[in-house]
Write an enzyme that holds these catalytic residues in place. Structure first.
Site, PDB file in Angstrom:
ATOM      1  N   GLY A 261       9.544  11.420  10.403  1.00 34.34           N
ATOM      2  CA  GLY A 261       9.046  10.539  11.462  1.00 34.34           C
ATOM      3  C   GLY A 261       7.928   9.705  10.884  1.00 34.34           C
ATOM      4  O   GLY A 261       7.919   9.416   9.686  1.00 34.34           O
TER       5      GLY A 261
ATOM      6  N   LYS B 190       7.974  -1.659  -2.400  1.00 34.78           N
ATOM      7  CA  LYS B 190       7.458  -0.818  -1.317  1.00 34.78           C
ATOM      8  C   LYS B 190       8.610  -0.236  -0.488  1.00 34.78           C
ATOM      9  O   LYS B 190       8.660   0.965  -0.208  1.00 34.78           O
ATOM     10  CB  LYS B 190       6.515  -1.649  -0.437  1.00 34.78           C
ATOM     11  CG  LYS B 190       6.047  -0.954   0.823  1.00 34.78           C
ATOM     12  CD  LYS B 190       5.174   0.254   0.548  1.00 34.78           C
ATOM     13  CE  LYS B 190       4.996   1.096   1.790  1.00 34.78           C
ATOM     14  NZ  LYS B 190       4.214   2.279   1.582  1.00 34.78           N
TER      15      LYS B 190
ATOM     16  N   ARG C 116       3.183   8.407  15.853  1.00 33.33           N
ATOM     17  CA  ARG C 116       4.280   7.439  15.849  1.00 33.33           C
ATOM     18  C   ARG C 116       5.568   8.082  15.316  1.00 33.33           C
ATOM     19  O   ARG C 116       5.575   8.645  14.236  1.00 33.33           O
ATOM     20  CB  ARG C 116       3.882   6.208  15.020  1.00 33.33           C
ATOM     21  CG  ARG C 116       2.815   5.373  15.718  1.00 33.33           C
ATOM     22  CD  ARG C 116       2.403   4.174  14.911  1.00 33.33           C
ATOM     23  NE  ARG C 116       1.443   4.490  13.869  1.00 33.33           N
ATOM     24  CZ  ARG C 116       0.824   3.592  13.107  1.00 33.33           C
ATOM     25  NH1 ARG C 116       1.088   2.312  13.281  1.00 33.33           N
ATOM     26  NH2 ARG C 116      -0.051   3.948  12.193  1.00 33.33           N
TER      27      ARG C 116
ATOM     28  N   CYS D  34       6.026   4.853   9.061  1.00 32.19           N
ATOM     29  CA  CYS D  34       6.590   4.095   7.933  1.00 32.19           C
ATOM     30  C   CYS D  34       8.074   4.342   7.670  1.00 32.19           C
ATOM     31  O   CYS D  34       8.872   3.396   7.722  1.00 32.19           O
ATOM     32  CB  CYS D  34       5.785   4.377   6.672  1.00 32.19           C
ATOM     33  SG  CYS D  34       4.125   3.679   6.760  1.00 32.19           S
TER      34      CYS D  34
ATOM     35  N   GLU E 283       0.847  -1.201   0.000  1.00 31.73           N
ATOM     36  CA  GLU E 283       0.000   0.000   0.000  1.00 31.73           C
ATOM     37  C   GLU E 283       0.883   1.251   0.000  1.00 31.73           C
ATOM     38  O   GLU E 283       1.889   1.305   0.695  1.00 31.73           O
ATOM     39  CB  GLU E 283      -0.897  -0.031   1.249  1.00 31.73           C
ATOM     40  CG  GLU E 283      -1.844   1.124   1.357  1.00 31.73           C
ATOM     41  CD  GLU E 283      -2.665   1.327   0.090  1.00 31.73           C
ATOM     42  OE1 GLU E 283      -3.366   0.395  -0.326  1.00 31.73           O
ATOM     43  OE2 GLU E 283      -2.593   2.438  -0.486  1.00 31.73           O
TER      44      GLU E 283
ATOM     45  N   ALA F  26      13.617  20.682   3.539  1.00 34.04           N
ATOM     46  CA  ALA F  26      14.464  20.469   4.716  1.00 34.04           C
ATOM     47  C   ALA F  26      13.590  20.732   5.947  1.00 34.04           C
ATOM     48  O   ALA F  26      12.621  21.484   5.876  1.00 34.04           O
ATOM     49  CB  ALA F  26      15.637  21.434   4.690  1.00 34.04           C
TER      50      ALA F  26
HETATM   51  N1  LIG Z   1       0.072   3.970   8.033  1.00 34.58           N
HETATM   52  C1  LIG Z   1       0.463   4.207   6.789  1.00 34.58           C
HETATM   53  O1  LIG Z   1       0.484   5.342   6.338  1.00 34.58           O
HETATM   54  C2  LIG Z   1       0.894   3.074   5.897  1.00 34.58           C
HETATM   55  C3  LIG Z   1       1.051   3.310   4.531  1.00 34.58           C
HETATM   56  C4  LIG Z   1       1.436   2.265   3.708  1.00 34.58           C
HETATM   57  C5  LIG Z   1       1.686   1.009   4.243  1.00 34.58           C
HETATM   58  N2  LIG Z   1       1.564   0.808   5.599  1.00 34.58           N
HETATM   59  C6  LIG Z   1       1.792  -0.528   6.119  1.00 34.58           C
HETATM   60  O2  LIG Z   1       0.529  -1.154   6.339  1.00 34.58           O
HETATM   61  C7  LIG Z   1       0.599  -1.987   7.498  1.00 34.58           C
HETATM   62  C8  LIG Z   1      -0.443  -1.564   8.498  1.00 34.58           C
HETATM   63  O3  LIG Z   1      -0.113  -0.272   8.943  1.00 34.58           O
HETATM   64  P1  LIG Z   1      -1.146   0.620   9.770  1.00 34.58           P
HETATM   65  O4  LIG Z   1      -0.517   1.948   9.961  1.00 34.58           O
HETATM   66  O5  LIG Z   1      -2.477   0.522   9.123  1.00 34.58           O
HETATM   67  O6  LIG Z   1      -1.163  -0.200  11.142  1.00 34.58           O
HETATM   68  P2  LIG Z   1      -1.969   0.108  12.482  1.00 34.58           P
HETATM   69  O7  LIG Z   1      -1.027  -0.142  13.572  1.00 34.58           O
HETATM   70  O8  LIG Z   1      -2.643   1.435  12.352  1.00 34.58           O
HETATM   71  O9  LIG Z   1      -3.120  -1.008  12.485  1.00 34.58           O
HETATM   72  C9  LIG Z   1      -2.890  -2.355  12.576  1.00 34.58           C
HETATM   73  C10 LIG Z   1      -4.188  -3.022  13.040  1.00 34.58           C
HETATM   74  O10 LIG Z   1      -4.028  -4.432  12.976  1.00 34.58           O
HETATM   75  C11 LIG Z   1      -4.688  -5.008  14.080  1.00 34.58           C
HETATM   76  N3  LIG Z   1      -4.198  -6.380  14.304  1.00 34.58           N
HETATM   77  C12 LIG Z   1      -3.007  -6.775  14.798  1.00 34.58           C
HETATM   78  N4  LIG Z   1      -2.939  -8.108  14.822  1.00 34.58           N
HETATM   79  C13 LIG Z   1      -4.110  -8.583  14.319  1.00 34.58           C
HETATM   80  C14 LIG Z   1      -4.630  -9.883  14.087  1.00 34.58           C
HETATM   81  N5  LIG Z   1      -3.929 -10.973  14.359  1.00 34.58           N
HETATM   82  N6  LIG Z   1      -5.873  -9.987  13.548  1.00 34.58           N
HETATM   83  C15 LIG Z   1      -6.589  -8.887  13.275  1.00 34.58           C
HETATM   84  N7  LIG Z   1      -6.149  -7.628  13.471  1.00 34.58           N
HETATM   85  C16 LIG Z   1      -4.911  -7.483  13.997  1.00 34.58           C
HETATM   86  C17 LIG Z   1      -4.392  -4.055  15.217  1.00 34.58           C
HETATM   87  O11 LIG Z   1      -5.306  -4.222  16.288  1.00 34.58           O
HETATM   88  C18 LIG Z   1      -4.535  -2.700  14.505  1.00 34.58           C
HETATM   89  O12 LIG Z   1      -5.860  -2.213  14.588  1.00 34.58           O
HETATM   90  C19 LIG Z   1       2.035  -1.890   8.000  1.00 34.58           C
HETATM   91  O13 LIG Z   1       2.776  -2.942   7.445  1.00 34.58           O
HETATM   92  C20 LIG Z   1       2.504  -0.567   7.444  1.00 34.58           C
HETATM   93  O14 LIG Z   1       3.892  -0.525   7.267  1.00 34.58           O
HETATM   94  C21 LIG Z   1       1.154   1.810   6.431  1.00 34.58           C
END
Ligand SMILES: NC(=O)c1ccc[n+]([C@@H]2O[C@H](COP(=O)([O-])OP(=O)(O)OC[C@H]3O[C@@H](n4cnc5c(N)ncnc54)[C@H](O)[C@@H]3O)[C@@H](O)[C@H]2O)c1
Length: 461
Positions: free
Chosen positions: A263, A210, A334, A266, A154, A258
């Site tokens: 932070g 990614k 974060r 990701c 994503e 700059a």
């Molecule tokens: N946040 C971003 O901007 C972004 C953008 C691109 C990719 N990503 C990637 O996407 C992934 C998710 O990131 P996020 O920021 O959405 O995470 P997040 O921490 O906001 O959410 C993760 C969710 O997964 C749930 N979870 C954990 N274990 C679980 C399980 N076994 N079954 C069901 N639910 C479970 C948690 O309770 C939580 O609600 C990561 O790998 C991140 O690197 C994040």
């Protein structure tokens, strides 16, 4: 299509909502029961512009439902999307326990063939490991079903997540079969005006794409941050340099700001993860180690500007902080540079009065035990009795600040801008000591005497 999205964080919830918006039947699942309760009451568990309205709309149309029952999520749909977190482990590698736990659940609960789409950011080889885990559990159960695995990283940006998800610049998918390729194309065709935006490749390359994209963006930021320090010493102005560089089509204008350092959830972890992958494979990426080092130094570099202003004596000083979220448009704290700065200010004995348009609730959870931190709803209130103002997030709200009021509330008219959002000439004219990033500290004095710097600054506007 019937889709279950497992994990309702920023990625899972936005993705699920957008697939529902395109007419699919989406079930979003999470082990966090409170989160699911909130969602069932139409409340988004985090701030993302427009998301709550779109959730409500699709919930009412019964295209979007929520459950804390993973078994139900696995059995309801043929397409299962994994969107759980992949934080950094202590050694910088990716902690895959959440992803693998979902894989285990899929193996445990599936009662028909499935396509498993991994949306979480995972190192090369993880999708294969996910499939192996599902197969292992199936073998343990003594049953056999077909499991197609797809890597589908994503690229959404928090703060613009709906736009990015509904109108993606590109969709990356790694597949192992023609059937999976066709499925990805039919899933994403409604999101793109041109099918060539859906780039289907092998699973390893998709997983790597990614990390490569995030590492490149982080590299640009660290490059500019390191260059900004050279600008400060050489008399050049990083904003002008940025503009000059960005007009070169080979470079482009994006991600050249700059600032106080990157932070968020990701960049820091993804840079670390790629460093780890590369070194595990025996081909260390020294460039990325430098990117990470420069980023940490940049937080310190900015902190020292404030510390030096007080001649090293921060004890008893009150610092107003505008902006806590790691970037505008989100309440995500974060790895937010603001929190790193607050930690340092507190360590050296300062008091904090901080404000943020939407990240206060999260900040209260993190900082409520700190008696020297006050979190305030109003930006101006945060200035009351503060010695100086520090800007840590470039919220658009700050641009229209009433500087007369700012000046009247601060003990002295001093602004440290970690995001370079104001025009130094303007700030000097309004009587502020304005210390930003990548400009000669003598800049303002030169500006006030009407020298060449003022002229060059006109080009900037
Ligand atoms: N946040 C971003 O901007 C972004 C953008 C691109 C990719 N990503 C990637 O996407 C992934 C998710 O990131 P996020 O920021 O959405 O995470 P997040 O921490 O906001 O959410 C993760 C969710 O997964 C749930 N979870 C954990 N274990 C679980 C399980 N076994 N079954 C069901 N639910 C479970 C948690 O309770 C939580 O609600 C990561 O790998 C991140 O690197 C994040």
């Amino acid at each position: 299509m019937k889709i279950s999205v497992i994990g309702t964080g920023y990625v899972g919830l936005v993705t699920g909502t957008c697939f529902a918006e395109k007419g699919n039947d989406v079930l979003c699942a999470d082990i966090d029961v409170k989160r699911i309760e909130k969602l069932n009451n139409g409340i988004a568990p985090f701030y993302e512009p427009g998301l709550e309205e779109l959730i409500k709309k699709n919930f009412q149309k019964k295209r979007l439902t929520f459950t804390a029952n993973i078994e139900e999520a696995v059995q309801t749909s043929d397409v299962l999307m994994i969107a759980v977190g992949t934080p950094s482990d202590e050694d910088g590698s990716t902690d895959l326990r959440y992803v693998m736990s979902v894989a285990e659940s899929i193996g445990r609960f599936m009662t028909a063939d499935k396509v498993v789409v991994v949306k979480s950011t995972v190192p090369v080889g993880t999708c294969e490991a996910v499939r192996a885990e599902v197969m292992r559990v199936l073998a343990e159960r003594g049953v056999s079903y077909d499991v197609q695995i797809v890597s589908n990283p994503e690229f959404l940006r928090e703060g613009a997540a709906l736009e990015d998800c509904l109108y993606p610049e590109r969709v990356i998918a790694g597949v192992q079969s023609e059937e999976a390729r066709q499925l990805i194309i039919s899933l994403y065709r409604p999101f793109v005006d041109d099918e060539s935006r859906i780039l289907v490749m092998d699973v390893y390359s998709s997983e790597m794409t990614k990390y490569a994209a995030n590492a490149m963006l982080a590299t640009r930021i660290s490059f500019m941050n390191e260059l900004s320090r050279v600008c400060e010493l050489s008399g050049a102005n990083i904003d002008l340099v940025k503009k000059g560089m960005g007009m070169d089509r080979r470079i482009g204008p994006h991600f050249l700001n700059a600032g106080v350092g990157y932070g968020g959830s990701c960049f820091p972890k993804d840079v670390k993860a790629l460093i780890k992958t590369a070194s595990n494979l025996g081909s260390p990426m020294s460039i990325l180690q430098a990117v990470e080092d420069v980023n940490l130094q940049q937080h310190d570099h900015f902190f020292k500007k404030v510390q030096n202003y007080f001649k090293g004596e921060l004890e008893g000083k009150t610092i107003a902080i505008w902006g806590l979220a790691f970037k505008p448009g989100t309440d995500d704290l974060r790895e937010a540079p603001a929190l790193r700065l607050i930690e340092k200010f507190l360590y050296y004995g300062a008091r904090i009065r901080a404000a943020d348009p939407i990240a206060l609730e999260g900040a209260r959870k993190l900082l409520s035990f700190e008696s020297r931190v006050q979190l305030l709803d109003s930006f101006y209130e945060a200035l009351q009795g503060a010695d100086v103002l520090v800007i840590a997030t470039e919220w658009p709200e700050f641009k229209g600040a009433d500087f007369a009021q700012v000046k009247s509330m601060l003990k002295s008219p001093v602004i440290f801008d970690g995001r370079n959002i104001f025009d130094p000439v303007d700030m000097a004219r309004q009587g502020f000591d304005y210390i930003s990033i990548g400009k000669d500290p003598a800049f303002q004095r030169v500006v006030q005497t009407g020298s060449h710097v003022e002229i060059s600054n006109q080009w900037l506007n």
